[in-house]
Design a protein around this motif. Structure first.
Motif, PDB file in Angstrom:
ATOM      1  N   ASN A  38       0.812  -1.215   0.000  1.00  0.00           N
ATOM      2  CA  ASN A  38       0.000   0.000   0.000  1.00  0.00           C
ATOM      3  C   ASN A  38       0.849   1.271   0.000  1.00  0.00           C
ATOM      4  O   ASN A  38       0.303   2.369   0.061  1.00  0.00           O
ATOM      5  CB  ASN A  38      -0.922   0.007   1.225  1.00  0.00           C
ATOM      6  CG  ASN A  38      -1.949  -1.115   1.164  1.00  0.00           C
ATOM      7  OD1 ASN A  38      -2.586  -1.314   0.147  1.00  0.00           O
ATOM      8  ND2 ASN A  38      -2.087  -1.862   2.244  1.00  0.00           N
ATOM      9  N   SER A  39       2.165   1.114  -0.049  1.00  0.00           N
ATOM     10  CA  SER A  39       3.064   2.259  -0.135  1.00  0.00           C
ATOM     11  C   SER A  39       4.314   1.826  -0.877  1.00  0.00           C
ATOM     12  O   SER A  39       4.562   0.624  -1.053  1.00  0.00           O
ATOM     13  CB  SER A  39       3.434   2.770   1.264  1.00  0.00           C
ATOM     14  OG  SER A  39       4.292   1.845   1.917  1.00  0.00           O
ATOM     15  N   ALA A  43       6.078  -1.822  -0.869  1.00  0.00           N
ATOM     16  CA  ALA A  43       6.316  -2.508  -2.141  1.00  0.00           C
ATOM     17  C   ALA A  43       7.775  -2.929  -2.266  1.00  0.00           C
ATOM     18  O   ALA A  43       8.081  -4.031  -2.747  1.00  0.00           O
ATOM     19  CB  ALA A  43       5.918  -1.601  -3.305  1.00  0.00           C
ATOM     20  N   ALA A  44       8.700  -2.060  -1.824  1.00  0.00           N
ATOM     21  CA  ALA A  44      10.126  -2.392  -1.895  1.00  0.00           C
ATOM     22  C   ALA A  44      10.462  -3.567  -0.981  1.00  0.00           C
ATOM     23  O   ALA A  44      11.193  -4.486  -1.367  1.00  0.00           O
ATOM     24  CB  ALA A  44      10.963  -1.174  -1.516  1.00  0.00           C
ATOM     25  N   THR A 114      17.801  -2.199  -1.592  1.00  0.00           N
ATOM     26  CA  THR A 114      16.580  -1.816  -0.868  1.00  0.00           C
ATOM     27  C   THR A 114      16.910  -0.984   0.364  1.00  0.00           C
ATOM     28  O   THR A 114      16.203  -0.018   0.687  1.00  0.00           O
ATOM     29  CB  THR A 114      15.790  -3.076  -0.457  1.00  0.00           C
ATOM     30  OG1 THR A 114      15.484  -3.848  -1.623  1.00  0.00           O
ATOM     31  CG2 THR A 114      14.497  -2.694   0.252  1.00  0.00           C
ATOM     32  N   ILE A 115      17.997  -1.331   1.061  1.00  0.00           N
ATOM     33  CA  ILE A 115      18.407  -0.552   2.237  1.00  0.00           C
ATOM     34  C   ILE A 115      18.717   0.881   1.837  1.00  0.00           C
ATOM     35  O   ILE A 115      18.266   1.838   2.478  1.00  0.00           O
ATOM     36  CB  ILE A 115      19.628  -1.207   2.917  1.00  0.00           C
ATOM     37  CG1 ILE A 115      19.214  -2.521   3.604  1.00  0.00           C
ATOM     38  CG2 ILE A 115      20.245  -0.249   3.936  1.00  0.00           C
ATOM     39  CD1 ILE A 115      20.374  -3.311   4.166  1.00  0.00           C
ATOM     40  N   GLY A 180       3.903  -0.744   5.776  1.00  0.00           N
ATOM     41  CA  GLY A 180       5.302  -1.149   5.822  1.00  0.00           C
ATOM     42  C   GLY A 180       6.118  -0.193   6.661  1.00  0.00           C
ATOM     43  O   GLY A 180       5.683   0.888   7.033  1.00  0.00           O
ATOM     44  N   GLY A 181       7.306  -0.605   6.944  1.00  0.00           N
ATOM     45  CA  GLY A 181       8.176   0.264   7.715  1.00  0.00           C
ATOM     46  C   GLY A 181       7.942   0.106   9.196  1.00  0.00           C
ATOM     47  O   GLY A 181       6.812   0.104   9.676  1.00  0.00           O
ATOM     48  N   LYS A 182       8.991  -0.067   9.926  1.00  0.00           N
ATOM     49  CA  LYS A 182       8.939  -0.144  11.383  1.00  0.00           C
ATOM     50  C   LYS A 182      10.239   0.450  11.877  1.00  0.00           C
ATOM     51  O   LYS A 182      11.321  -0.013  11.549  1.00  0.00           O
ATOM     52  CB  LYS A 182       8.790  -1.594  11.868  1.00  0.00           C
ATOM     53  CG  LYS A 182       8.705  -1.719  13.378  1.00  0.00           C
ATOM     54  CD  LYS A 182       8.368  -3.152  13.781  1.00  0.00           C
ATOM     55  CE  LYS A 182       9.539  -4.094  13.568  1.00  0.00           C
ATOM     56  NZ  LYS A 182      10.627  -3.824  14.548  1.00  0.00           N
ATOM     57  N   ARG A 183      10.127   1.517  12.635  1.00  0.00           N
ATOM     58  CA  ARG A 183      11.330   2.213  13.042  1.00  0.00           C
ATOM     59  C   ARG A 183      11.237   2.555  14.520  1.00  0.00           C
ATOM     60  O   ARG A 183      10.190   2.957  15.021  1.00  0.00           O
ATOM     61  CB  ARG A 183      11.473   3.495  12.213  1.00  0.00           C
ATOM     62  CG  ARG A 183      12.834   4.135  12.160  1.00  0.00           C
ATOM     63  CD  ARG A 183      13.892   3.291  11.471  1.00  0.00           C
ATOM     64  NE  ARG A 183      13.562   2.717  10.207  1.00  0.00           N
ATOM     65  CZ  ARG A 183      13.742   3.295   9.032  1.00  0.00           C
ATOM     66  NH1 ARG A 183      14.222   4.519   8.966  1.00  0.00           N
ATOM     67  NH2 ARG A 183      13.451   2.662   7.921  1.00  0.00           N
TER      68      ARG A 183
END
Length: 440
Positions: A38-39, A43-44, A114-115, A180-183
């Motif tokens: 969804n972002s 997607a990456a 990707t990083i 996505g993403g967790k920080r």
């Protein structure tokens, strides 16, 4: 002793394993799944996961095939001689060292790419959002718009959002699975995370979580995310920028108004519409409004939430450790509640824009609390009953909450003391609830 091969036993084990895998795959929808791009960030990560899964599967098949072949090819046979020794075979050792190295290269290249993509700086025109973690709720600030809110995050689809992640106490972790993403949020440090919600997304709602253990209410530290169109975000932002508007309904003052009675002042409209009236008093300054007509309230539609995104509506049961007179639900007086609020300890923890004496930042900003869908860090729906129970005794509703019990006669679970002096009766709680619900 040489064991015997038992096909029946092996078949039973294989069937049991297949059954376990089948049961693990069963289930309905997974609304908090990370496998939904969804972002661009999601997607990456999803694309990287697919590549690694493919390579991992190929390696697994090759290794298991070689293992099975070796077991059967070189199994012990009656009368068989000693197997050929391969110790010191340089060519073989180079081969089984080179193969994993090549595999790691195929894994490392997309991983590093990707990083670098996800760790790059956000675009300059990105929407800036400051995320501040508290025990146990979320504060969201939009510095470009001068907006501060709590536990509900609005994002325009198709526009890059740059999150500045901070904590005022312990470690937290900001996570929206569907985006996505967790920080992590780390003390004395600002971390960054950015992504762009897909432009094709309709107005949608998502769940957000804290993904780092941060204390007894870690599991209760939630928030809601709403992806909306540019126009909807503009409407929401314009409304949120306004100071609190208290729509008290009262008669216009007359010459016979006694000294000390509440003063009634019309709020300027600027559009020719009927002026709304606003109460002020000596004990609590009047809420203010921006010049001109107030901007209409716009939030994510409750009907759409209930119809299409019911999984975001909290279903936490009410505690049975406190009671409340349900006959008072919806019967409170908003103006009385405003006066009570101004005299209570609430003003020492919360802020309501437009009331200069009320600018504390210990608890969530309450400027437009009446228009939010949830309370208590996304733990309960924002309705009359849950808000009444919350005000009466937040620590009973959410373990570890720093908001004290306010209900008269309640035993605070942290201090173990009964609230008497300064405690609120159920009727007074109903009045304060009416006032807070009026802050749309």
């Amino acid at each position: 002793m040489v064991g015997t091969f038992r096909p029946r036993r092996m078949t039973s084990v294989a069937l049991l394993g297949a059954l376990a895998l089948g049961l693990a795959a069963c289930g309905g929808d997974y609304p908090n799944s990370t496998f939904n791009p969804n972002s661009d960030f999601n997607a990456a990560i999803d694309a990287l996961w697919d590549k690694l899964l493919i390579w991992g599967t190929l390696v697994f098949i090759a290794v298991e095939a070689a293992l099975v072949y070796t077991i059967f090819k070189f199994r012990r046979r009656p009368g068989g001689g000693m197997p050929k020794q391969v110790h010191g075979n340089t060519a073989l050792e180079i081969t089984w060292t080179a193969i994993p190295a090549v595999i790691l290269i195929f894994i490392a290249i997309p991983t590093v790419r990707t990083i670098f993509k996800t760790q790059a700086k956000a675009a300059p025109e990105a929407l800036q959002v400051e995320v501040i973690g508290h025990q146990w709720w979320w504060e969201f600030r939009y510095p470009q718009y001068g907006i501060t809110t709590a536990n509900e995050l609005y994002l325009p689809s198709g526009r890059t959002v740059n999150f500045q992640l901070k904590t005022v106490d312990v470690l937290h972790s900001f996570w929206i699975p569907q985006m996505g993403g967790k920080r992590d949020l780390i003390s004395n440090r600002t971390n960054y995370l950015w992504f762009t919600p897909n432009k094709e997304l309709p107005s949608s709602a998502w769940n957000g979580f804290c993904a780092e253990f941060c204390g007894p209410s870690h599991a209760n530290m939630r928030f809601k995310v709403f992806t909306v169109t540019d126009d909807e975000f503009g409407q929401w932002a314009a409304h949120q920028k306004q100071p609190a508007i208290f729509p008290a309904v009262a008669l216009a003052p007359s010459a016979a108004t006694p000294v000390g009675a509440p003063r009634v002042a019309p709020v300027p409209s600027g559009t020719g519409s009927t002026p709304r009236l606003q109460l002020a008093s000596a004990t609590m300054p009047a809420d203010t409004t921006a010049p001109g007509a107030p901007v209409p309230v716009w939030v994510f539609p409750k009907e759409k939430l209930e119809k299409d995104f019911a999984f975001t509506i909290p279903k936490t049961p009410l505690t049975n450790q406190i009671s409340y007179d349900d006959a008072l639900l919806g019967k409170g007086d908003a103006e009385r509640g405003r006066q009570l609020y101004g005299k209570s300890s609430c003003i020492g923890c919360h802020a309501i824009a437009g009331t200069p004496f009320n600018m504390a930042a210990i608890g969530p900003n309450l400027t437009h609390v009446g228009s939010r869908h949830t309370i208590a860090g996304g733990l309960y729906p924002n309705d009359t009953k849950h808000l009444s129970y919350w005000i009466k005794s937040a620590p009973h509703m959410k373990p570890g909450s720093i908001m004290p019990s306010l209900g008269k006669g309640v035993t605070d679970p942290k201090t173990k003391m009964v609230v008497n002096v300064g405690g609120l009766t159920d009727a007074e709680v109903a009045d304060i609830v009416a006032y807070l619900q009026a802050l749309k």
